[in-house]
Write a protein that holds these residues in place. Structure first.
Motif, PDB file in Angstrom:
ATOM      1  N   ALA A  22       0.834  -1.197   0.000  1.00 19.72           N
ATOM      2  CA  ALA A  22       0.000   0.000   0.000  1.00 19.72           C
ATOM      3  C   ALA A  22       0.869   1.248   0.000  1.00 19.72           C
ATOM      4  O   ALA A  22       0.523   2.261  -0.627  1.00 19.72           O
ATOM      5  CB  ALA A  22      -0.925  -0.005   1.217  1.00 19.72           C
ATOM      6  N   LEU A  23       1.988   1.195   0.713  1.00 24.47           N
ATOM      7  CA  LEU A  23       3.047   2.206   0.628  1.00 24.47           C
ATOM      8  C   LEU A  23       4.356   1.469   0.428  1.00 24.47           C
ATOM      9  O   LEU A  23       4.588   0.427   1.052  1.00 24.47           O
ATOM     10  CB  LEU A  23       3.123   3.058   1.894  1.00 24.47           C
ATOM     11  N   ILE A  38      -1.883  15.784   0.137  1.00 22.26           N
ATOM     12  CA  ILE A  38      -1.493  14.468  -0.351  1.00 22.26           C
ATOM     13  C   ILE A  38      -2.542  14.059  -1.375  1.00 22.26           C
ATOM     14  O   ILE A  38      -3.706  13.826  -1.036  1.00 22.26           O
ATOM     15  CB  ILE A  38      -1.415  13.432   0.782  1.00 22.26           C
ATOM     16  N   LEU A  39      -2.136  13.983  -2.635  1.00 13.22           N
ATOM     17  CA  LEU A  39      -3.050  13.724  -3.741  1.00 13.22           C
ATOM     18  C   LEU A  39      -2.872  12.314  -4.276  1.00 13.22           C
ATOM     19  O   LEU A  39      -1.766  11.777  -4.280  1.00 13.22           O
ATOM     20  CB  LEU A  39      -2.794  14.704  -4.890  1.00 13.22           C
ATOM     21  N   GLY A  40      -3.971  11.763  -4.761  1.00 12.18           N
ATOM     22  CA  GLY A  40      -3.887  10.460  -5.406  1.00 12.18           C
ATOM     23  C   GLY A  40      -5.264   9.852  -5.545  1.00 12.18           C
ATOM     24  O   GLY A  40      -6.176  10.166  -4.785  1.00 12.18           O
ATOM     25  N   MET A  49      -1.058   6.386   4.288  1.00 13.22           N
ATOM     26  CA  MET A  49      -0.099   7.340   4.844  1.00 13.22           C
ATOM     27  C   MET A  49      -0.723   8.117   5.998  1.00 13.22           C
ATOM     28  O   MET A  49      -0.097   8.288   7.057  1.00 13.22           O
ATOM     29  CB  MET A  49       0.381   8.303   3.758  1.00 13.22           C
ATOM     30  N   LEU A  50      -1.946   8.583   5.823  1.00 12.57           N
ATOM     31  CA  LEU A  50      -2.617   9.323   6.892  1.00 12.57           C
ATOM     32  C   LEU A  50      -2.747   8.459   8.144  1.00 12.57           C
ATOM     33  O   LEU A  50      -2.484   8.917   9.263  1.00 12.57           O
ATOM     34  CB  LEU A  50      -3.987   9.795   6.413  1.00 12.57           C
ATOM     35  N   ASN A  51      -3.143   7.199   7.975  1.00 10.68           N
ATOM     36  CA  ASN A  51      -3.320   6.320   9.131  1.00 10.68           C
ATOM     37  C   ASN A  51      -2.006   6.060   9.851  1.00 10.68           C
ATOM     38  O   ASN A  51      -1.972   5.946  11.092  1.00 10.68           O
ATOM     39  CB  ASN A  51      -3.942   4.997   8.677  1.00 10.68           C
ATOM     40  N   PRO A  59       3.760   0.816  10.294  1.00  7.25           N
ATOM     41  CA  PRO A  59       4.428   0.435   9.050  1.00  7.25           C
ATOM     42  C   PRO A  59       4.999  -0.978   9.132  1.00  7.25           C
ATOM     43  O   PRO A  59       5.345  -1.462  10.215  1.00  7.25           O
ATOM     44  CB  PRO A  59       5.541   1.477   8.915  1.00  7.25           C
ATOM     45  N   SER A  60       5.123  -1.621   7.970  1.00  4.75           N
ATOM     46  CA  SER A  60       5.813  -2.909   7.891  1.00  4.75           C
ATOM     47  C   SER A  60       7.319  -2.709   7.937  1.00  4.75           C
ATOM     48  O   SER A  60       8.069  -3.600   8.349  1.00  4.75           O
ATOM     49  CB  SER A  60       5.423  -3.632   6.598  1.00  4.75           C
TER      50      SER A  60
END
Length: 231
Positions: A22-23, A38-40, A49-51, A59-60
């Motif tokens: 996801a990221l 943050i656009l997309g 990213m927000l979470n 994060p992993s």
């Protein structure tokens, strides 16, 4: 704006089971006083990213630091304390409690943080007045327009003087007139020095409110552009 970092993401990835990331190895710094969009498109990774910034997910790989706090190392209780102290959040659908008055909705974060009652009531009255909704303090959210409810949500988010305001599609549920009202409000907050990160797929919102846009595609930063505008 200063060069003091409020957000520092370093080599951040988030994977869920066998799905594509996801990221994917994202690094990003946001300084105090910036207003960043943050656009997309849906599924790009912007909500992930927000979470991660809000401490709602971990994060992993990589590190997430917000206002000096290593968010990725916090447990559940520590994450809740961190959000109360450092983060204000505004959502697309307001997330107000309809059985509480406007004033009581705004007071909730202060009560959870243990702020003295008198100080909390003064702060709530100040915010409602500044945001132009003081006359609605005893009303219930269901009686307000969408734009007014979003102002209540912003007042609640600012109650504990957060280092960072996170706005998740803040105009997504509003008509065009109310949306313009919220855009003006975000600009006013930024002009007063509030650090803001707005997550959206709406380019017009980014152009109206942000002095920097970060575009995410397939979990990676595809562009990071400063407009040079002063608000």
């Amino acid at each position: 704006m200063t060069t003091t970092p409020v957000i520092e993401l370093s080599g951040v990835s988030r994977r869920y089971d066998e799905e594509p990331a996801a990221l994917d190895d994202v690094s990003l710094t946001v300084c105090a006083g910036e207003s960043v969009a943050i656009l997309g498109p849906s599924g790009s990774g912007k909500s992930t990213m927000l979470n991660l910034i809000a401490g709602l997910d971990r994060p992993s790989a990589g590190t997430v630091t917000v206002d000096g706090v290593r968010v990725d190392k916090l447990g559940e209780a520590g994450s809740a304390r961190y959000r109360r102290a450092k983060i204000g959040m505004v959502f697309q659908f307001f997330n107000l409690l309809d059985d509480l008055t406007v004033a009581d909705n705004v007071l909730l974060p202060a009560q959870m943080a243990g702020m003295a009652r008198g100080e909390a009531r003064r702060r709530a009255a100040e915010l409602l007045g500044t945001l132009g909704i003081g006359r609605h303090a005893r009303a219930y959210p269901g009686r307000l327009s969408g734009g007014e409810r979003q102002r209540v949500a912003v007042a609640r988010a600012l109650m504990n003087r957060p280092a960072l305001l996170l706005a998740d599609e803040p105009t997504g549920a509003l008509d065009s007139a109310s949306g313009e009202d919220v855009k003006a409000l975000l600009n006013d907050l930024h002009a007063d020095g509030q650090t803001i990160v707005t997550v959206t797929h709406d380019l017009t919102l980014a152009e109206a409110c942000a002095t920097r846009t970060v575009k995410i595609v397939d979990g990676r930063i595809a562009a990071d552009t400063r407009t040079g505008a002063t608000r």
